[in-house]
Write a protein that holds these residues in place. Structure first.
Motif, PDB file in Angstrom:
ATOM      1  N   VAL A  53      13.184  14.730   7.466  1.00 54.91           N
ATOM      2  CA  VAL A  53      13.595  13.319   7.559  1.00 54.91           C
ATOM      3  C   VAL A  53      14.426  13.576   6.030  1.00 54.91           C
ATOM      4  CG1 VAL A  53      13.035  11.330   6.478  1.00 54.91           C
ATOM      5  CG2 VAL A  53      11.687  12.779   7.938  1.00 54.91           C
ATOM      6  N   GLU A  54      16.058  12.985   6.078  1.00 59.18           N
ATOM      7  CA  GLU A  54      16.440  12.855   4.780  1.00 59.18           C
ATOM      8  C   GLU A  54      16.608  11.490   4.631  1.00 59.18           C
ATOM      9  OE1 GLU A  54      19.266  13.637   3.831  1.00 59.18           O
ATOM     10  OE2 GLU A  54      20.128  15.137   5.766  1.00 59.18           O
ATOM     11  N   GLY A  55      16.093  12.195   2.341  1.00 57.55           N
ATOM     12  CA  GLY A  55      16.181  11.086   2.224  1.00 57.55           C
ATOM     13  C   GLY A  55      15.527  12.109   0.689  1.00 57.55           C
ATOM     14  N   LEU A  56      15.366  10.775  -0.295  1.00 53.68           N
ATOM     15  CA  LEU A  56      13.887  10.789  -1.919  1.00 53.68           C
ATOM     16  C   LEU A  56      12.829  10.783  -2.485  1.00 53.68           C
ATOM     17  CD1 LEU A  56      17.078   9.407  -3.446  1.00 53.68           C
ATOM     18  CD2 LEU A  56      17.141  11.637  -3.463  1.00 53.68           C
ATOM     19  N   PRO A  57      12.199  11.800  -2.892  1.00 55.70           N
ATOM     20  CA  PRO A  57      11.106  11.834  -2.992  1.00 55.70           C
ATOM     21  C   PRO A  57      11.205  10.455  -3.425  1.00 55.70           C
ATOM     22  CG  PRO A  57      11.774  13.371  -4.944  1.00 55.70           C
ATOM     23  CD  PRO A  57      13.204  13.601  -3.093  1.00 55.70           C
ATOM     24  N   LEU A  58       9.274   9.433  -3.893  1.00 57.16           N
ATOM     25  CA  LEU A  58       9.781   8.353  -4.704  1.00 57.16           C
ATOM     26  C   LEU A  58       9.566   8.391  -5.964  1.00 57.16           C
ATOM     27  CD1 LEU A  58       8.660   5.586  -3.889  1.00 57.16           C
ATOM     28  CD2 LEU A  58       6.346   5.998  -4.106  1.00 57.16           C
ATOM     29  N   TRP A  59       9.557   8.833  -6.014  1.00 57.45           N
ATOM     30  CA  TRP A  59       9.443   9.558  -7.972  1.00 57.45           C
ATOM     31  C   TRP A  59      10.678   9.830  -8.906  1.00 57.45           C
ATOM     32  CZ3 TRP A  59      12.418  13.453 -10.651  1.00 57.45           C
ATOM     33  CH2 TRP A  59      12.460  14.462 -10.069  1.00 57.45           C
ATOM     34  N   GLN A  60      12.048   9.386  -7.417  1.00 57.81           N
ATOM     35  CA  GLN A  60      13.532   9.737  -8.082  1.00 57.81           C
ATOM     36  C   GLN A  60      13.914   7.974  -7.705  1.00 57.81           C
ATOM     37  OE1 GLN A  60      16.097  12.378  -6.262  1.00 57.81           O
ATOM     38  NE2 GLN A  60      14.172  14.196  -7.127  1.00 57.81           N
ATOM     39  N   LEU A  61      12.820   7.590  -7.180  1.00 54.31           N
ATOM     40  CA  LEU A  61      13.939   6.104  -7.084  1.00 54.31           C
ATOM     41  C   LEU A  61      12.565   5.281  -8.351  1.00 54.31           C
ATOM     42  CD1 LEU A  61      12.705   5.563  -3.113  1.00 54.31           C
ATOM     43  CD2 LEU A  61      15.357   6.738  -4.966  1.00 54.31           C
ATOM     44  N   GLY A  62      13.246   4.263  -8.659  1.00 59.65           N
ATOM     45  CA  GLY A  62      13.002   2.994  -9.496  1.00 59.65           C
ATOM     46  C   GLY A  62      13.537   1.801  -9.217  1.00 59.65           C
ATOM     47  N   ASP A  63      12.879   1.758  -8.002  1.00 60.29           N
ATOM     48  CA  ASP A  63      12.941   0.416  -7.508  1.00 60.29           C
ATOM     49  C   ASP A  63      11.608   0.537  -7.317  1.00 60.29           C
ATOM     50  OD1 ASP A  63      13.192  -1.784  -6.091  1.00 60.29           O
ATOM     51  OD2 ASP A  63      14.890  -1.520  -5.307  1.00 60.29           O
ATOM     52  N   VAL A  92       5.968  11.689  -0.921  1.00 59.96           N
ATOM     53  CA  VAL A  92       6.109  10.487  -0.301  1.00 59.96           C
ATOM     54  C   VAL A  92       7.725  10.704  -0.305  1.00 59.96           C
ATOM     55  CG1 VAL A  92       6.137   8.073  -0.047  1.00 59.96           C
ATOM     56  CG2 VAL A  92       4.346   9.456  -1.127  1.00 59.96           C
ATOM     57  N   LEU A  93       8.210  10.930   0.890  1.00 58.19           N
ATOM     58  CA  LEU A  93       9.569  10.482   0.579  1.00 58.19           C
ATOM     59  C   LEU A  93      10.282   9.775   1.666  1.00 58.19           C
ATOM     60  CD1 LEU A  93      11.912  12.968   1.397  1.00 58.19           C
ATOM     61  CD2 LEU A  93      11.610  13.193   3.763  1.00 58.19           C
ATOM     62  N   ILE A  94      10.862   8.814   1.020  1.00 57.94           N
ATOM     63  CA  ILE A  94      11.632   7.763   1.354  1.00 57.94           C
ATOM     64  C   ILE A  94      12.446   8.248   2.143  1.00 57.94           C
ATOM     65  CG2 ILE A  94      12.325   5.100   0.960  1.00 57.94           C
ATOM     66  CD1 ILE A  94       9.212   5.889   0.138  1.00 57.94           C
ATOM     67  N   GLY A  95      12.845   8.182   3.195  1.00 60.02           N
ATOM     68  CA  GLY A  95      13.991   7.742   4.116  1.00 60.02           C
ATOM     69  C   GLY A  95      14.795   7.674   3.631  1.00 60.02           C
ATOM     70  N   ASP A  96      16.396   7.919   3.690  1.00 55.84           N
ATOM     71  CA  ASP A  96      17.794   6.641   3.820  1.00 55.84           C
ATOM     72  C   ASP A  96      18.537   6.119   5.204  1.00 55.84           C
ATOM     73  OD1 ASP A  96      18.155   8.888   4.612  1.00 55.84           O
ATOM     74  OD2 ASP A  96      19.798  10.075   3.095  1.00 55.84           O
ATOM     75  N   SER A  97      17.551   6.146   5.945  1.00 57.13           N
ATOM     76  CA  SER A  97      18.052   5.694   6.948  1.00 57.13           C
ATOM     77  C   SER A  97      18.588   4.008   6.755  1.00 57.13           C
ATOM     78  CB  SER A  97      17.204   5.728   8.324  1.00 57.13           C
ATOM     79  OG  SER A  97      16.092   4.815   8.207  1.00 57.13           O
ATOM     80  N   GLY A  98      18.303   3.387   5.085  1.00 55.45           N
ATOM     81  CA  GLY A  98      19.154   1.835   5.555  1.00 55.45           C
ATOM     82  C   GLY A  98      17.344   0.573   4.953  1.00 55.45           C
ATOM     83  N   ALA A  99      16.374   0.925   6.763  1.00 61.29           N
ATOM     84  CA  ALA A  99      15.204   0.499   5.734  1.00 61.29           C
ATOM     85  C   ALA A  99      14.427   1.232   5.384  1.00 61.29           C
ATOM     86  CB  ALA A  99      14.801  -0.265   7.646  1.00 61.29           C
ATOM     87  N   VAL A 100      12.935   0.893   4.389  1.00 61.96           N
ATOM     88  CA  VAL A 100      12.519   1.959   3.644  1.00 61.96           C
ATOM     89  C   VAL A 100      11.769   2.755   4.910  1.00 61.96           C
ATOM     90  CG1 VAL A 100      10.333   2.000   2.347  1.00 61.96           C
ATOM     91  CG2 VAL A 100      12.853   0.168   2.320  1.00 61.96           C
ATOM     92  N   ARG A 101      11.910   3.504   5.347  1.00 59.84           N
ATOM     93  CA  ARG A 101      10.735   4.093   5.909  1.00 59.84           C
ATOM     94  C   ARG A 101      10.011   5.608   4.850  1.00 59.84           C
ATOM     95  NH1 ARG A 101      13.203   9.290   9.801  1.00 59.84           N
ATOM     96  NH2 ARG A 101      10.546  10.654  10.590  1.00 59.84           N
ATOM     97  N   VAL A 102       8.699   5.322   5.110  1.00 58.53           N
ATOM     98  CA  VAL A 102       7.879   5.895   4.327  1.00 58.53           C
ATOM     99  C   VAL A 102       7.676   6.896   5.538  1.00 58.53           C
ATOM    100  CG1 VAL A 102       6.043   5.916   2.560  1.00 58.53           C
ATOM    101  CG2 VAL A 102       6.883   3.560   3.225  1.00 58.53           C
ATOM    102  N   CYS A 103       7.917   8.021   4.489  1.00 57.74           N
ATOM    103  CA  CYS A 103       7.346   9.197   5.131  1.00 57.74           C
ATOM    104  C   CYS A 103       6.509  10.226   4.216  1.00 57.74           C
ATOM    105  CB  CYS A 103       7.977   9.795   5.906  1.00 57.74           C
ATOM    106  SG  CYS A 103       8.666  11.633   6.546  1.00 57.74           S
ATOM    107  N   PRO A 104       4.973   9.871   4.389  1.00 56.60           N
ATOM    108  CA  PRO A 104       4.453  11.334   2.906  1.00 56.60           C
ATOM    109  C   PRO A 104       4.501  12.761   3.627  1.00 56.60           C
ATOM    110  CG  PRO A 104       2.941   9.217   4.018  1.00 56.60           C
ATOM    111  CD  PRO A 104       4.577   9.663   4.288  1.00 56.60           C
ATOM    112  N   VAL A 105       4.558  13.420   3.434  1.00 58.51           N
ATOM    113  CA  VAL A 105       4.192  14.746   3.439  1.00 58.51           C
ATOM    114  C   VAL A 105       3.143  15.193   2.984  1.00 58.51           C
ATOM    115  CG1 VAL A 105       7.004  14.927   3.607  1.00 58.51           C
ATOM    116  CG2 VAL A 105       5.833  15.555   1.387  1.00 58.51           C
TER     117      VAL A 105
END
Length: 281
Positions: free
Chosen positions: A116-126, A207-220
């Motif tokens: 899944v393309e995205g960023l781990p939640l801890w890197q996101l400040g929103d 928790v990975l947050i997908g970067d496909s536009g809508a928020v995709r919550v993808c725990p690993v």
């Protein structure tokens, strides 16, 4: 811990995806307790797939993972069962399950998932993204009823209670023994609270947050998934957050839940104490 040969991996992938050609094999960018790699493969029709390969056998554990997941806690089949029998049957946004290879006699427990393309939640400040994760948790806890036969942990007194002795042995000078009465009460509350299917380690790094536009919550990393109060996941999610931000996540979670029979604040603090002791161990 030696990585399997490329041909072995491709043979495994071809069992459930058909004929493929390897484009690239590389280390996974994020840390895990287990050996984990990425495979880019091309299928017969030209479709390019990016796959995460995870070796869940005991031999796949790195040194830090062996400490965090002792043999009595580690079940190499658990995460495979969770993806194949639970997550693949619910539309939760988690990584697509492609297949697995289970050969106990070879300590081979291989899991193959969508990358899944995205960023781990801890890197996101929103904070709105974080609140979306809290609301996602309600969907997990309310809608998933694990089928029989899935080898989940039971977060009961026996499992939760043993961590304090391990923590005291690991950090004898900290004075953790003084927490025993409080910890035992917390464990009793956790063990008797209404239970749900939980991730077990829902820290922001998992928790990975997908970067496909809508928020995709993808725990690993579902290796410690089990049955417990949903507050256990919420406690992990809010670990280390400023109190104001943590409160927003708690409100987002509780606001989506049916009426709770126990005080959520008290139960949440019990779960936070449990996780803190587990960290010491």
């Amino acid at each position: 811990m030696s990585a399997p040969a490329t041909r072995e991996l491709l043979d495994a992938v071809e069992r459930f995806l058909g004929r493929v050609e390897l484009v690239e094999r590389r280390p996974h960018p994020y840390r895990s307790s287990f050996a984990i790699e990425e495979l880019d493969v091309r299928r017969g029709g030209g479709e390019l797939l990016s796959i995460v390969f995870k070796d869940l056998g005991r031999s796949g554990l790195n040194p830090a993972g062996r400490l965090a997941k002792p043999s009595w806690l580690h079940d190499p089949q658990r995460e495979i069962d969770v993806y194949s029998s639970i997550l693949s049957t619910h539309e939760l946004g988690t990584a697509t399950f492609y297949g697995s290879i289970v050969e106990p006699e070879r300590d081979r427990y291989w899991l193959f998932l969508e990358r899944v393309e995205g960023l781990p939640l801890w890197q996101l400040g929103d904070i709105d993204v974080w609140r979306a994760v809290a609301r996602w948790l309600v969907q997990l806890h309310v809608t998933v009823d694990p089928p029989r036969g899935v080898r989940l942990l039971r977060y009961d007194k026996r499992l939760c209670g043993g961590w304090l002795s391990r923590a005291i042995a690991a950090a004898p000078s900290v004075g953790l023994e003084d927490l025993r009465p409080r910890y035992e009460l917390a464990v009793a509350r956790i063990a008797t609270a209404p239970a749900a299917f939980v991730h077990g380690e829902l820290y922001p790094s998992n928790v990975l947050i997908g970067d496909s536009g809508a928020v995709r919550v993808c725990p690993v990393d579902w290796e410690l998934s089990g049955v417990a109060t949903g507050m256990l996941d919420l406690a992990a999610l809010t670990t280390g957050l400023p109190e104001t931000d943590a409160s927003l996540l708690v409100d987002a979670y509780v606001g989506e839940l049916p009426e709770m029979s126990q005080d959520p604040a008290e139960l949440l603090e019990c779960c936070r104490l449990y996780l803190a002791i587990q960290m010491f161990a």
